[in-house]
Every structure is written in C-alpha cells, then in structure tokens.
Design an enzyme around this catalytic site. Structure first.
Site, PDB file in Angstrom:
ATOM      1  CD  GLU A 140      10.598  13.062  10.956  1.00 19.94           C
ATOM      2  OE1 GLU A 140       9.498  12.584  11.285  1.00 19.94           O
ATOM      3  OE2 GLU A 140      11.457  12.425  10.323  1.00 19.94           O
ATOM      4  CD  GLU A 156      13.774   0.872   8.416  1.00 20.69           C
ATOM      5  OE1 GLU A 156      14.343   1.849   8.939  1.00 20.69           O
ATOM      6  OE2 GLU A 156      14.300  -0.236   8.293  1.00 20.69           O
ATOM      7  CE  LYS A 213      -1.859   2.917   2.659  1.00 21.49           C
ATOM      8  NZ  LYS A 213      -1.845   4.142   1.816  1.00 21.49           N
ATOM      9  CB  CYS A 241      13.373   8.957   7.454  1.00 20.37           C
ATOM     10  SG  CYS A 241      14.362   7.967   6.326  1.00 20.37           S
TER      11      CYS A 241
HETATM   12  P1  NAD Z   1       2.515   8.415   7.651  1.00 16.39           P
HETATM   13  O1  NAD Z   1       2.789   7.614   8.865  1.00 16.39           O
HETATM   14  O2  NAD Z   1       1.518   9.484   7.707  1.00 16.39           O
HETATM   15  O3  NAD Z   1       2.062   7.463   6.462  1.00 16.39           O
HETATM   16  C1  NAD Z   1       2.831   6.357   6.030  1.00 16.39           C
HETATM   17  C2  NAD Z   1       1.917   5.327   5.401  1.00 16.39           C
HETATM   18  O4  NAD Z   1       1.047   4.814   6.409  1.00 16.39           O
HETATM   19  C3  NAD Z   1       1.022   5.859   4.292  1.00 16.39           C
HETATM   20  O5  NAD Z   1       0.940   4.885   3.269  1.00 16.39           O
HETATM   21  C4  NAD Z   1      -0.318   6.010   4.992  1.00 16.39           C
HETATM   22  O6  NAD Z   1      -1.423   5.902   4.125  1.00 16.39           O
HETATM   23  C5  NAD Z   1      -0.296   4.843   5.953  1.00 16.39           C
HETATM   24  N1  NAD Z   1      -1.180   4.961   7.108  1.00 16.39           N
HETATM   25  C6  NAD Z   1      -1.642   6.095   7.696  1.00 16.39           C
HETATM   26  N2  NAD Z   1      -2.432   5.774   8.747  1.00 16.39           N
HETATM   27  C7  NAD Z   1      -2.470   4.426   8.830  1.00 16.39           C
HETATM   28  C8  NAD Z   1      -3.081   3.502   9.717  1.00 16.39           C
HETATM   29  N3  NAD Z   1      -3.843   3.901  10.722  1.00 16.39           N
HETATM   30  N4  NAD Z   1      -2.863   2.192   9.518  1.00 16.39           N
HETATM   31  C9  NAD Z   1      -2.092   1.763   8.511  1.00 16.39           C
HETATM   32  N5  NAD Z   1      -1.491   2.583   7.636  1.00 16.39           N
HETATM   33  C10 NAD Z   1      -1.662   3.908   7.785  1.00 16.39           C
HETATM   34  O7  NAD Z   1       3.936   8.966   7.198  1.00 16.39           O
HETATM   35  P2  NAD Z   1       4.258   9.897   5.942  1.00 16.39           P
HETATM   36  O8  NAD Z   1       3.781  11.277   6.261  1.00 16.39           O
HETATM   37  O9  NAD Z   1       3.809   9.249   4.676  1.00 16.39           O
HETATM   38  O10 NAD Z   1       5.845   9.849   5.925  1.00 16.39           O
HETATM   39  C11 NAD Z   1       6.618  10.687   6.691  1.00 16.39           C
HETATM   40  C12 NAD Z   1       7.239   9.952   7.849  1.00 16.39           C
HETATM   41  O11 NAD Z   1       7.908   8.772   7.393  1.00 16.39           O
HETATM   42  C13 NAD Z   1       8.288  10.754   8.534  1.00 16.39           C
HETATM   43  O12 NAD Z   1       8.135  10.689   9.932  1.00 16.39           O
HETATM   44  C14 NAD Z   1       9.595  10.083   8.127  1.00 16.39           C
HETATM   45  O13 NAD Z   1      10.638  10.268   9.017  1.00 16.39           O
HETATM   46  C15 NAD Z   1       9.199   8.676   7.977  1.00 16.39           C
HETATM   47  N6  NAD Z   1      10.101   7.957   7.055  1.00 16.39           N
HETATM   48  C16 NAD Z   1      11.010   7.070   7.580  1.00 16.39           C
HETATM   49  C17 NAD Z   1      11.898   6.397   6.751  1.00 16.39           C
HETATM   50  C18 NAD Z   1      12.900   5.433   7.323  1.00 16.39           C
HETATM   51  O14 NAD Z   1      13.527   4.714   6.574  1.00 16.39           O
HETATM   52  N7  NAD Z   1      13.086   5.395   8.616  1.00 16.39           N
HETATM   53  C19 NAD Z   1      11.847   6.608   5.371  1.00 16.39           C
HETATM   54  C20 NAD Z   1      10.910   7.507   4.866  1.00 16.39           C
HETATM   55  C21 NAD Z   1      10.038   8.177   5.728  1.00 16.39           C
END
Ligand code: NAD
Length: 493
Positions: free
Chosen positions: A387, A254, A179, A288
């Site tokens: 962040e 992650e 997803k 990230c």
């Molecule tokens: P997010 O947590 O809002 O969303 C990530 C994914 O989770 C999306 O596909 C979203 O649709 C899904 N999601 C949202 N609510 C959900 C739920 N209740 N159940 C299941 N899935 C759900 O994050 P974002 O805004 O897309 O990304 C930014 C964040 O990701 C930042 O905090 C960043 O640091 C982190 N990030 C980490 C890495 C890493 O390798 N550590 C890499 C990229 C991004």
C-alpha cells in the site's frame, strides 16, 4: 465553541493534565494551523472513567432508541448547518479539495441520520423470541449496548471516520472515547462541540487528541474499555489487537488495502479511464479502498495506458480551497516523503513510469505529488504488492479471466476490488470469485452508509456501516425461562 488546546472530557473542555500540545499543519502552505491538546495516559484515564460512569449510571444507555434518535438527528442537522465551515477546516487540516470535503461532511451528517433510524429500529427489534426444541422453556434474544467503546481513527477522512464510529456507538447506547489522528484532529473537536450543543449527556462522548503512543496506546490498553474500534494501518492494528488480547476486549479493525481493479477488453475505454482515475486520485489516493492495482486485458492495455496518462496529466493540482482543484497536497511532510520514496522504489525495481512521479514545480509550497501511473512491474515487486496511500496507480496486463482472478486475489489484503466489463454475467461471476469485503462492478469507490464496509485477510476484522455497523456496539443476551409447572425432577424425584 471547540477549543483546540483543550480536551473534551465529561462534557467539559479541559486542559491536558501535563499541559502539553502538539502542532497540526496546513499541508498546502506548510504552515502551523493550530496548537492542539496532547493527551497522555492520565487524561485518557479521566476520559475512560467519565465514559464508564456515563454508561453505568447515566441516562444514555437506559433511554429508548427513539430518544437517542432525537439527539442523533440534532447532531446531523448541526453538521449540515455548519457544512461549509467544517469542510473548509477539513481542507486546511487534511489538504483535500473543498468539493470532496463538502461531500465527506454531508456523508457524516447522513451517517448520524442513518443511525438515528437504526436506534429506532432497535426499539422494535431489541428482543426476539426464539423457538426452542423443548416446549417447557421459552427464550428471547436481547441486544444490549456493549459498554464503553474506545475509537481510534486515521487522518484521511477525519470527520467521516469519526462519524462511522460515533454514530453507531451512540445509536446502540454505548458511551465512548474518541481519539482522532494527530495529523487531522480539528473536526473531531468540532464534533464534540456539536454533540454538546445537541444535548448529548456529559461523559457519553469524550474526545481526546494526542499522539498514537501517548494517547492511543493507553486507550487501547485501558482495562475499563469494553470495545476497541480502530481504523488505520496494519502495524497499528496489530498492536491494538495485542493490547485488546490482555483483557479479551471486543475489537473491530478497518485496515489497509491494495485493491485490484480488473478491466476486461470489452469495457468502454472512456468509462474505464474515468473510474481508474476516481479509484486512485480521489482524496490524493489516501483512501484505504483505493483501486491501486489495475489489471487490464491485453488488447486494451496500451490504448488504456495512453488515455490514462493523458487524463492524469490534465488533473488540476493545487490548494484544496482553490476552485477547480481536483488533487490537493498529501496530508503531511512525512506522507509526502513516504510516497516519493515509494515512487523511487518503483523506478529502481524497473517499473515503467508512464506519467507523473514528481512534485509539481509550479507550486511554491505544499506536499504535492503528480498523479502517477506505473506499468509493466513484476507481480512480485514491492510497488505492486504494498500500500502506498498516495496518487500512484500500478497497471499490469492479463490474458484470461482465471489469470485476472488469481492475480487480483494474490495479496495479503482484501479490503476492496472492482471489475469492469460489458458482459454483466462475467462481472457477477468475477465479483463472487474476488476475496474482498467490498466489490464494485463497473465503478470504483462509491460508498453507501447502508451497505457493509470492511476487509478480508489483513484488511481487518468486522464490518462498519449499515446494520452491521450497529452490531459492532451490541452484545447479544439470551434470557431463557422455565415455563412448565412440572418439577424438573433430576435430583429430587
Ligand atoms: P496509523 O495506524 O498510523 O494511525 C491510525 C490511528 O492510530 C491514529 O489516530 C494514531 O494516532 C493511532 N495510533 C498510532 N499508534 C498507536 C498505538 N500504538 N496504539 C494506539 N493507537 C495508535 O494509520 P494512518 O496513517 O493514520 O492511516 C492510514 C492507514 O489507515 C492506511 O493503512 C489506510 O489503509 C488505513 N485506513 C483504513 C480504512 C478502512 O476503512 N479500512 C479507512 C481509512 C484508513
């Protein structure tokens, strides 16, 4: 051909059962880019069932690693053939500058090639004899695919984050449901098409686009999913963990970061400025592992701030498809508002705004934020600790090595860290003292498919990439045999 208003389930492009769609936008133009299929729990159930059937009955988990490697290499080759088209699509969906998108797509192809090699290695290493303390027995440790994986990914490196999960899961022999983020769903659908063309059997990879609550949550909660691999924010990661707890699903997470970059006074000033810029302005700071907290030893502090401001102001901002652009728009209106609110909060807290902090006025549309440098904030301030996920760097001075290490480690995150000095012994010492999963010496951000990636503390659980990435999708089984011709003789003497 990928069809954006369809889901890819069981090798077919199907409309969501409830017929819903959501919109994805071009963040440079602020215009509609595509209507995308919105999966709900019923579609997720179909996708998981397809993956389950493909795992329980299909050929993929039963093939040799070498056979799977052939398909993985075909996927890599097609990504490379379509690199320009995929990169342009990524720019339109995410906003990043084209050269960065080309880099991401090349890396995604490299990731499939790397895990093709790992699939072949599994053929050699799948079973390992174990020497037991009792010679009457022999044993092997065997690695088997974990089952059906649910992969949920963010929007900052859309195709690359998909590759980090899909490639090792396929190499291991798993089947999966992917997803993508609702903000950048398009290249994941293209990946489904590429895998289909490469001959991946039906049901092995299913791609379901949709909103987090409507599609992500049912995937995380589905009882037939054996493994959840998530990249995203800490609050969502926590929800994923809670969903996984009910059925004791294996998880890897992650999550976010606020990574420190420690720069000693003997560092080369120009190199320090270059790596600070790369550490925070690459991908608009939507990274990230961005080194968004910079600690500079006092003697270098003011000269460095001055050079950093000069160079930050010279960065060309504009639409990602325009040549020479090094900073594109943020991914969405929501992210733009969040980052501008964070900057306002920093100013309210009394941090010194050295440069940037505003939307550039010369660009008529687009979610742009100037490269922003803050200095002199308090160590307990919000802007230093949280962040932001945008082009905003915070800089503070330090005096001693011990103080720098203490301050760098004073965070609930532990994804990455960096240290810079001409004294390599000091760099090596500090690198070992930093509580983070990735530490860069005399650079910040270069990422290699071969090396482990993941965080300490609230930055996550588990490691992706390298051989560690493959382990995420493997179970270890012991098979122990009684070899003696003597009776066991416990009950029956
Ligand atoms: P997010 O947590 O809002 O969303 C990530 C994914 O989770 C999306 O596909 C979203 O649709 C899904 N999601 C949202 N609510 C959900 C739920 N209740 N159940 C299941 N899935 C759900 O994050 P974002 O805004 O897309 O990304 C930014 C964040 O990701 C930042 O905090 C960043 O640091 C982190 N990030 C980490 C890495 C890493 O390798 N550590 C890499 C990229 C991004």
């Amino acid at each position: 051909m990928a069809s954006y208003d369809h889901l890819y389930i069981d090798g077919q492009w199907v409309r969501p059962l409830r017929g819903g769609t959501f919109e994805t936008f071009d963040p440079a133009l602020e215009t509609l880019l595509a209507q995308v299929a919105a999966a709900t729990a019923e579609d997720i159930d179909l996708a998981v069932r397809a993956a389950r059937r493909a795992f329980d009955e299909g050929p993929w988990p039963r093939q040799s690693g070498a056979e799977r490697a052939t398909v993985l290499r075909r996927i890599a080759a097609t990504i490379r053939e379509r690199q320009q088209q995929l990169a342009e699509l990524e720019v339109r969906d995410n906003g990043k500058p084209l050269p960065e998108a080309l880099w991401d797509i090349g890396d995604a192809a490299g990731c499939f090639d790397f895990y093709a090699d790992q699939a072949e290695r599994l053929d050699r290493d799948r079973e390992r004899a174990i020497t037991l303390s009792d010679a009457r027995f022999s044993a092997v440790a065997r690695q088997e695919p974990i089952g059906v994986a649910g992969a949920i990914i963010p929007w900052n490196f859309p195709l690359l984050m998909a590759a980090w999960k899909v490639a090792p899961a396929l190499a291991a022999g798993c089947t999966l449901v992917l997803k993508p983020s609702e903000l950048t769903p398009l290249t994941a659908l293209e990946l489904a098409d590429i895998c289909h063309q490469a001959g991946l059997p039906a049901g092995v990879l299913n791609v379901v686009t949709g909103l987090g609550a409507e599609a992500g949550a049912p995937l995380a909660e589905h009882p037939d999913v054996d493994k959840l691999a998530f990249t995203g924010s800490v609050p969502t990661g926590s929800r994923i963990m809670q969903a996984a707890a009910r059925d004791i699903k294996n998880i890897s997470l992650e999550l976010g970061g606020k990574s420190p970059f420690v720069i000693f006074a003997d560092a080369d000033l120009e190199a320090a400025v270059e790596w600070i810029l790369f550490g925070i302005f690459w991908n608009q700071g939507e990274v990230c592992s961005a080194t968004s907290r910079v600690l500079v030893q006092r003697d270098l502090y003011e000269p460095l701030l001055q050079r950093l401001a000069q160079e930050a102001q010279r960065i060309t901002i504009g639409p990602g498809l325009e040549s020479g652009v090094l900073l594109g728009p943020l991914v969405s209106r929501g992210q733009h508002e969040k980052v501008l609110a964070a900057i306002a909060r920093g100013e309210e807290e009394g941090a010194r705004l050295v440069t940037g902090g505003r939307r550039p006025t010369q660009l008529p549309t687009g979610y742009y934020v100037q490269p922003t440098v803050f200095a002199d904030m308090a160590e307990d301030s919000w802007i230093w600790r949280e962040e932001i996920f945008g082009p905003v760097v915070c800089v503070r001075p330090f005096d001693s090595e011990a103080e720098a290490v203490r301050s760098a480690n004073d965070s609930r995150f532990g994804l990455a860290a960096a240290v810079m000095s001409r004294d390599l012994d000091r760099c090596e010492r500090v690198a070992r003292a930093l509580r983070a999963g990735i530490v860069w010496i005399n650079c910040s951000q270069p990422t290699f498919t071969e090396a482990p990636w993941g965080g300490y503390k609230q930055s996550g659980i588990g490691r992706e990439l390298g051989e560690w990435g493959l382990q995420n999708y493997l179970e270890t089984k012991q098979i122990t045999r009684y070899d003696s011709d003597q009776p066991w003789g416990w009950y029956i003497k």
